[in-house]
Design an enzyme around this catalytic site. Structure first.
Site, PDB file in Angstrom:
ATOM      1  N   GLU A  93       0.801  -1.208   0.000  1.00 52.91           N
ATOM      2  CA  GLU A  93       0.000   0.000   0.000  1.00 52.91           C
ATOM      3  C   GLU A  93       0.836   1.261   0.000  1.00 52.91           C
ATOM      4  O   GLU A  93       1.994   1.277   0.416  1.00 52.91           O
ATOM      5  CB  GLU A  93      -0.975  -0.002   1.167  1.00 52.91           C
ATOM      6  CG  GLU A  93      -0.300  -0.129   2.497  1.00 52.91           C
ATOM      7  CD  GLU A  93      -1.259  -0.490   3.611  1.00 52.91           C
ATOM      8  OE1 GLU A  93      -2.449  -0.727   3.330  1.00 52.91           O
ATOM      9  OE2 GLU A  93      -0.814  -0.515   4.753  1.00 52.91           O
ATOM     10  N   CYS A 106       3.650   7.944   1.666  1.00 54.85           N
ATOM     11  CA  CYS A 106       4.284   6.842   2.398  1.00 54.85           C
ATOM     12  C   CYS A 106       4.361   5.648   1.454  1.00 54.85           C
ATOM     13  O   CYS A 106       3.330   5.145   1.009  1.00 54.85           O
ATOM     14  CB  CYS A 106       3.420   6.534   3.618  1.00 54.85           C
ATOM     15  SG  CYS A 106       4.002   5.153   4.587  1.00 54.85           S
ATOM     16  N   CYS A 113       7.701  -8.590   5.232  1.00 53.88           N
ATOM     17  CA  CYS A 113       8.974  -8.163   5.819  1.00 53.88           C
ATOM     18  C   CYS A 113       9.541  -9.296   6.663  1.00 53.88           C
ATOM     19  O   CYS A 113       8.809  -9.961   7.397  1.00 53.88           O
ATOM     20  CB  CYS A 113       8.767  -6.927   6.688  1.00 53.88           C
ATOM     21  SG  CYS A 113      10.308  -6.320   7.420  1.00 53.88           S
ATOM     22  N   CYS A 117       9.071  -7.696  13.505  1.00 54.23           N
ATOM     23  CA  CYS A 117       8.926  -6.984  14.783  1.00 54.23           C
ATOM     24  C   CYS A 117       7.638  -7.435  15.465  1.00 54.23           C
ATOM     25  O   CYS A 117       6.636  -7.705  14.810  1.00 54.23           O
ATOM     26  CB  CYS A 117       8.908  -5.480  14.553  1.00 54.23           C
ATOM     27  SG  CYS A 117      10.434  -4.894  13.805  1.00 54.23           S
ATOM     28  N   CYS A 120       4.266  -5.497  14.717  1.00 53.40           N
ATOM     29  CA  CYS A 120       3.992  -5.057  13.342  1.00 53.40           C
ATOM     30  C   CYS A 120       3.271  -6.149  12.562  1.00 53.40           C
ATOM     31  O   CYS A 120       3.758  -7.273  12.460  1.00 53.40           O
ATOM     32  CB  CYS A 120       5.299  -4.686  12.642  1.00 53.40           C
ATOM     33  SG  CYS A 120       5.071  -4.297  10.894  1.00 53.40           S
ATOM     34  N   CYS A 346       0.234   2.164   6.848  1.00 56.76           N
ATOM     35  CA  CYS A 346       1.285   1.439   6.161  1.00 56.76           C
ATOM     36  C   CYS A 346       1.288  -0.003   6.618  1.00 56.76           C
ATOM     37  O   CYS A 346       1.443  -0.277   7.790  1.00 56.76           O
ATOM     38  CB  CYS A 346       2.636   2.057   6.457  1.00 56.76           C
ATOM     39  SG  CYS A 346       2.677   3.803   6.154  1.00 56.76           S
TER      40      CYS A 346
END
Ligand code: SAH
Ligand code: SF4
Length: 385
Positions: A93, A106, A113, A117, A120, A346
């Site tokens: 996005e 952004c 990823c 984390c 996240c 995000c």
């Protein structure tokens, strides 16, 4: 059949080299680059100051193809979000945040990823793949020229710039997709492309130390570092990359980066997690940690998602935490929520659409969450500095 070269994949140097192979001079490459990135034109016949012979060659060998848009939503506060198809059921996005005197985009750099984390949702999806240059810069291309069209401006030389700032704070860790990220950054800064100032382009990293040094040498834009913890034990748990590059290494890398940075401080992002990293003691520990580092803090109220098992710190706690930092003379801001009603966050929704065959089901789940918890589970979009 020859494959077409997607011109969105080439930075300025690459385009000059590619045009050279067609027997064209560097100034032709610059003209072409302006058509693509300043005027948003993808139809070679519309590039009127290029010789017909060159346009014909371009039609045979090249294309200007941005990734496809899955959805495009505008929030009541003007925040606009595009969900971008990057193939094989992956989506990322891109979010535009308009403010009085600037417009910030952004962008995402990876589908998923690998850093994982704790807080996240992108990390929870795992890593799918690195985005290409065309997919990264394509987000800016799509946003800039869609925004111009929305304002009633035709694509072309006269358009007024809509996007003044770019932050790489969408899905993914930019410094783990280094080369394409650098090529896209160079296009953002290039006077024959988007011409943004280094100060207005920010890379956000979870702390890939060797690549921070490399970024300083290759393309020193503004830097935001996702700190989130005041000691190694806590950061090992929240940002697993800390086990590889611990806080002392990270702070030292931030100090080194200042020699190249376009600003005289590093932005430190700190996600406020209730009962985890938000006590007065943590704030004081942070002060000791950043004692010799010129920095600003950006506190991000955690945006919860059901699987996380974590909670956002209360507003009063965030305020008290910020006050301790500010009393010590550190500029501290609290990230404000934008685009809540469209999940302009995000990483969040796109991560849920990894498997396109289940889009409907997942969209329904988002709706269910919304009903149950009374709000969207978007992350919060922020503009540092
Ligand atoms: N991978 C890079 C950039 C993308 S994440 C990085 O980690 O810096 C951008 C920012 O959003 C980071 O500071 C990240 O820690 C933060 N973030 C991630 N998940 C969040 C959540 N659920 N609530 C609030 N902030 C979050
Ligand atoms: Fe990756 Fe950044 Fe999310 Fe960590 S916060 S998992 S580095 S996108």
């Amino acid at each position: 059949m020859t494959t077409l070269t997607n011109l969105l994949d080439l930075d300025s140097e690459g385009l000059v080299a590619w045009c050279g192979q067609l027997g064209e001079k560097p100034f032709r490459a610059r003209q072409l680059q302006r058509w693509v990135h300043q005027f948003g034109v993808s139809d070679f016949d519309a590039m009127t100051d290029l010789a017909k012979s060159l346009r014909d060659k371009l039609k045979i060998h090249a294309c200007v193809t941005a990734p496809a848009i899955i959805s495009d939503h505008t929030s009541t506060d003007g925040t606009r979000k595009w969900l971008i198809d990057v193939g094989n059921g992956n989506a990322v996005e891109t979010v535009f945040i308009p403010e009085e005197n600037r417009g910030t985009l952004c962008v995402s750099t990876q589908a998923g990823c690998a850093v994982n984390c704790r807080f996240c949702s992108t990390g929870k999806q795992g890593f799918s793949r690195n985005l290409t240059v065309a997919e990264i810069i394509g987000q800016l291309w799509i946003a800039e020229f869609t925004l111009r069209r929305t304002k009633g401006e035709a694509a072309g030389p006269k358009g007024e710039r809509q996007i003044t700032n770019v932050v790489m704070m969408g899905m993914g860790e930019p410094l783990l997709n280094y080369e394409p990220t650098i090529a896209a950054l160079k296009l953002m800064l290039d006077d024959h492309a988007y011409g943004l100032s280094r100060r207005r382009v920010t890379v956000s990293t979870s702390g890939v130390v060797p690549m921070m040094d490399k970024l300083g040498l290759d393309c020193p834009v503004a830097l935001a570092v996702s700190l989130h913890a005041s000691n190694d034990k806590l950061r090992d748990m929240l940002v697993p990359l800390n086990k590889k590059h611990d806080l002392s290494e990270l702070i030292a890398a931030c100090k080194r980066y200042l020699a190249y940075a376009p600003r005289d401080f590093i932005t430190l992002e700190y996600c406020m997690l209730d009962g985890v990293n938000d006590s007065d003691e943590h704030a004081r520990e942070l002060l000791a940690l950043v004692r010799d580092l010129p920095c600003k803090f950006n506190l991000i109220p955690f945006n919860p998602f059901p699987e996380s098992g974590l909670k956002r710190s209360a507003a009063g706690r965030i305020k008290a935490f910020a006050q301790i930092l500010m009393d010590a003379g550190i500029v501290t801001t609290v990230r404000k929520t934008r685009g809540d009603d469209i999940d302009a966050a995000c990483g969040q929704l796109a991560g849920d659409i990894q498997d396109r065959t289940h889009v409907q089901e997942r969209m329904q789940r988002m709706q269910d969450y919304k009903q149950k918890y009374g709000k969207d589970f978007g992350r919060i979009v922020e503009i540092p500095g």
